[in-house]
Design a protein around this motif. Sequence first.
Motif, mmCIF file in Angstrom:
data_model
loop_
_atom_site.group_PDB
_atom_site.id
_atom_site.type_symbol
_atom_site.label_atom_id
_atom_site.label_comp_id
_atom_site.label_asym_id
_atom_site.label_seq_id
_atom_site.Cartn_x
_atom_site.Cartn_y
_atom_site.Cartn_z
ATOM 1 N N ILE A 36 0.814 -1.223 0.000
ATOM 2 C CA ILE A 36 0.000 0.000 0.000
ATOM 3 C C ILE A 36 0.844 1.268 0.000
ATOM 4 O O ILE A 36 0.472 2.266 -0.608
ATOM 5 C CB ILE A 36 -0.998 0.018 1.179
ATOM 6 C CG1 ILE A 36 -0.292 -0.086 2.523
ATOM 7 C CG2 ILE A 36 -2.035 -1.067 1.033
ATOM 8 C CD1 ILE A 36 -1.227 0.099 3.718
ATOM 9 N N ARG A 37 2.000 1.240 0.654
ATOM 10 C CA ARG A 37 2.820 2.443 0.729
ATOM 11 C C ARG A 37 3.659 2.676 -0.516
ATOM 12 O O ARG A 37 4.341 3.696 -0.642
ATOM 13 C CB ARG A 37 3.684 2.393 1.993
ATOM 14 C CG ARG A 37 2.848 2.596 3.256
ATOM 15 C CD ARG A 37 3.477 2.040 4.496
ATOM 16 N NE ARG A 37 3.531 0.578 4.480
ATOM 17 C CZ ARG A 37 3.936 -0.160 5.496
ATOM 18 N NH1 ARG A 37 4.316 0.423 6.623
ATOM 19 N NH2 ARG A 37 3.957 -1.471 5.422
ATOM 20 N N GLU A 43 -3.349 6.701 -6.548
ATOM 21 C CA GLU A 43 -3.598 5.260 -6.676
ATOM 22 C C GLU A 43 -4.234 4.702 -5.406
ATOM 23 O O GLU A 43 -5.174 3.916 -5.465
ATOM 24 C CB GLU A 43 -2.292 4.520 -6.979
ATOM 25 C CG GLU A 43 -1.763 4.741 -8.386
ATOM 26 C CD GLU A 43 -0.375 4.169 -8.595
ATOM 27 O OE1 GLU A 43 -0.013 3.902 -9.759
ATOM 28 O OE2 GLU A 43 0.364 3.988 -7.599
ATOM 29 N N TRP A 44 -3.709 5.115 -4.247
ATOM 30 C CA TRP A 44 -4.274 4.651 -2.975
ATOM 31 C C TRP A 44 -5.703 5.149 -2.812
ATOM 32 O O TRP A 44 -6.583 4.424 -2.365
ATOM 33 C CB TRP A 44 -3.388 5.117 -1.827
ATOM 34 C CG TRP A 44 -3.955 4.889 -0.456
ATOM 35 C CD1 TRP A 44 -4.224 5.842 0.490
ATOM 36 C CD2 TRP A 44 -4.324 3.635 0.136
ATOM 37 N NE1 TRP A 44 -4.734 5.265 1.624
ATOM 38 C CE2 TRP A 44 -4.801 3.909 1.441
ATOM 39 C CE3 TRP A 44 -4.305 2.315 -0.301
ATOM 40 C CZ2 TRP A 44 -5.261 2.919 2.305
ATOM 41 C CZ3 TRP A 44 -4.750 1.318 0.558
ATOM 42 C CH2 TRP A 44 -5.229 1.616 1.843
ATOM 43 N N GLU A 45 -5.948 6.399 -3.193
ATOM 44 C CA GLU A 45 -7.288 6.963 -3.059
ATOM 45 C C GLU A 45 -8.297 6.225 -3.940
ATOM 46 O O GLU A 45 -9.450 6.050 -3.565
ATOM 47 C CB GLU A 45 -7.269 8.456 -3.390
ATOM 48 C CG GLU A 45 -6.586 9.280 -2.298
ATOM 49 C CD GLU A 45 -6.396 10.738 -2.669
ATOM 50 O OE1 GLU A 45 -6.683 11.096 -3.839
ATOM 51 O OE2 GLU A 45 -5.953 11.512 -1.794
ATOM 52 N N PHE A 136 -0.356 2.476 10.062
ATOM 53 C CA PHE A 136 -1.450 2.803 10.984
ATOM 54 C C PHE A 136 -1.457 4.303 11.248
ATOM 55 O O PHE A 136 -1.190 4.774 12.345
ATOM 56 C CB PHE A 136 -1.318 1.991 12.266
ATOM 57 C CG PHE A 136 -1.471 0.518 12.019
ATOM 58 C CD1 PHE A 136 -2.724 -0.045 11.831
ATOM 59 C CD2 PHE A 136 -0.359 -0.301 11.924
ATOM 60 C CE1 PHE A 136 -2.870 -1.394 11.570
ATOM 61 C CE2 PHE A 136 -0.492 -1.651 11.666
ATOM 62 C CZ PHE A 136 -1.750 -2.204 11.486
ATOM 63 N N SER A 137 -1.742 5.032 10.182
ATOM 64 C CA SER A 137 -1.746 6.488 10.230
ATOM 65 C C SER A 137 -3.017 7.003 9.571
ATOM 66 O O SER A 137 -3.800 6.228 9.008
ATOM 67 C CB SER A 137 -0.522 7.037 9.476
ATOM 68 O OG SER A 137 -0.612 6.686 8.098
ATOM 69 N N ASP A 138 -3.211 8.302 9.626
ATOM 70 C CA ASP A 138 -4.427 8.880 9.072
ATOM 71 C C ASP A 138 -4.503 8.707 7.561
ATOM 72 O O ASP A 138 -5.592 8.652 6.996
ATOM 73 C CB ASP A 138 -4.505 10.370 9.438
ATOM 74 C CG ASP A 138 -5.917 10.913 9.248
ATOM 75 O OD1 ASP A 138 -6.863 10.309 9.792
ATOM 76 O OD2 ASP A 138 -6.080 11.914 8.531
ATOM 77 N N LEU A 139 -3.350 8.607 6.901
ATOM 78 C CA LEU A 139 -3.353 8.434 5.451
ATOM 79 C C LEU A 139 -3.782 7.022 5.054
ATOM 80 O O LEU A 139 -4.471 6.832 4.058
ATOM 81 C CB LEU A 139 -1.957 8.720 4.888
ATOM 82 C CG LEU A 139 -1.777 8.473 3.388
ATOM 83 C CD1 LEU A 139 -2.738 9.313 2.567
ATOM 84 C CD2 LEU A 139 -0.330 8.734 2.975
ATOM 85 N N TYR A 140 -3.388 6.049 5.849
ATOM 86 C CA TYR A 140 -3.623 4.657 5.461
ATOM 87 C C TYR A 140 -4.731 3.990 6.290
ATOM 88 O O TYR A 140 -5.906 4.209 6.066
ATOM 89 C CB TYR A 140 -2.315 3.871 5.538
ATOM 90 C CG TYR A 140 -1.290 4.338 4.539
ATOM 91 C CD1 TYR A 140 -1.462 4.118 3.172
ATOM 92 C CD2 TYR A 140 -0.146 5.028 4.954
ATOM 93 C CE1 TYR A 140 -0.526 4.566 2.251
ATOM 94 C CE2 TYR A 140 0.791 5.472 4.032
ATOM 95 C CZ TYR A 140 0.596 5.239 2.677
ATOM 96 O OH TYR A 140 1.521 5.684 1.776
#
Length: 202
Positions: A36-37, A43-45, A136-140
Amino acid sequence: MFFLKLALFLVLLVLHYDNTEAKVCLDKPLRLRREIRDLTRPEWERVVEAIWEMKFTSDETGREKYGHLYTSYDTLVAKHALAALDKRGDQGHFRPGFLLFHRMWVLAFEDALLSVDPNIDGLPYWDYRRLTPNAFSDLYLGSLQGRGRGKVVDDGAFANFPLARLPSKPQSDETALWLPVEVEKRAMRSKSGGGGQEAATW
């Protein structure tokens, strides 16, 4: 017994595709599953939006809109739970069929994801050995423990993601196994701390 399960898996895999869909798949480039990173932000969105769409679109509506390879998020969860809670014992884990069952399940999830958005390269994965940047952050994925009431994850790309509840007694019928959560998408996705959803039981 192992070869019987292998044969069953191959039959189910063949039935999963008809000739038309198989040709469509072959006409596309090979799928690429990335961590994912390693995805770009856009792409992630795309992946996140497709998963939210799977959550709030029923099987019937999704198949009309995206084709017969579509399966809703809740149905995929129910299929996994059904295997684990089978009255004869766990049919998806701790036995030779573990890899076959999960390969087929992941493929079904990926088929649904790409049905919603064909521009996604493939189902991304999370490598737990990789520590940075923090998944485990707000982005992911949001906080690991969940900071909301009842340890609900109220941050990250799937903040306040509603979950279906299992009935108190396991069912043998797949259709009775899960109870869809009827909520408004924008209310559940609000990061304002509202939503009022209950913590998951599974």
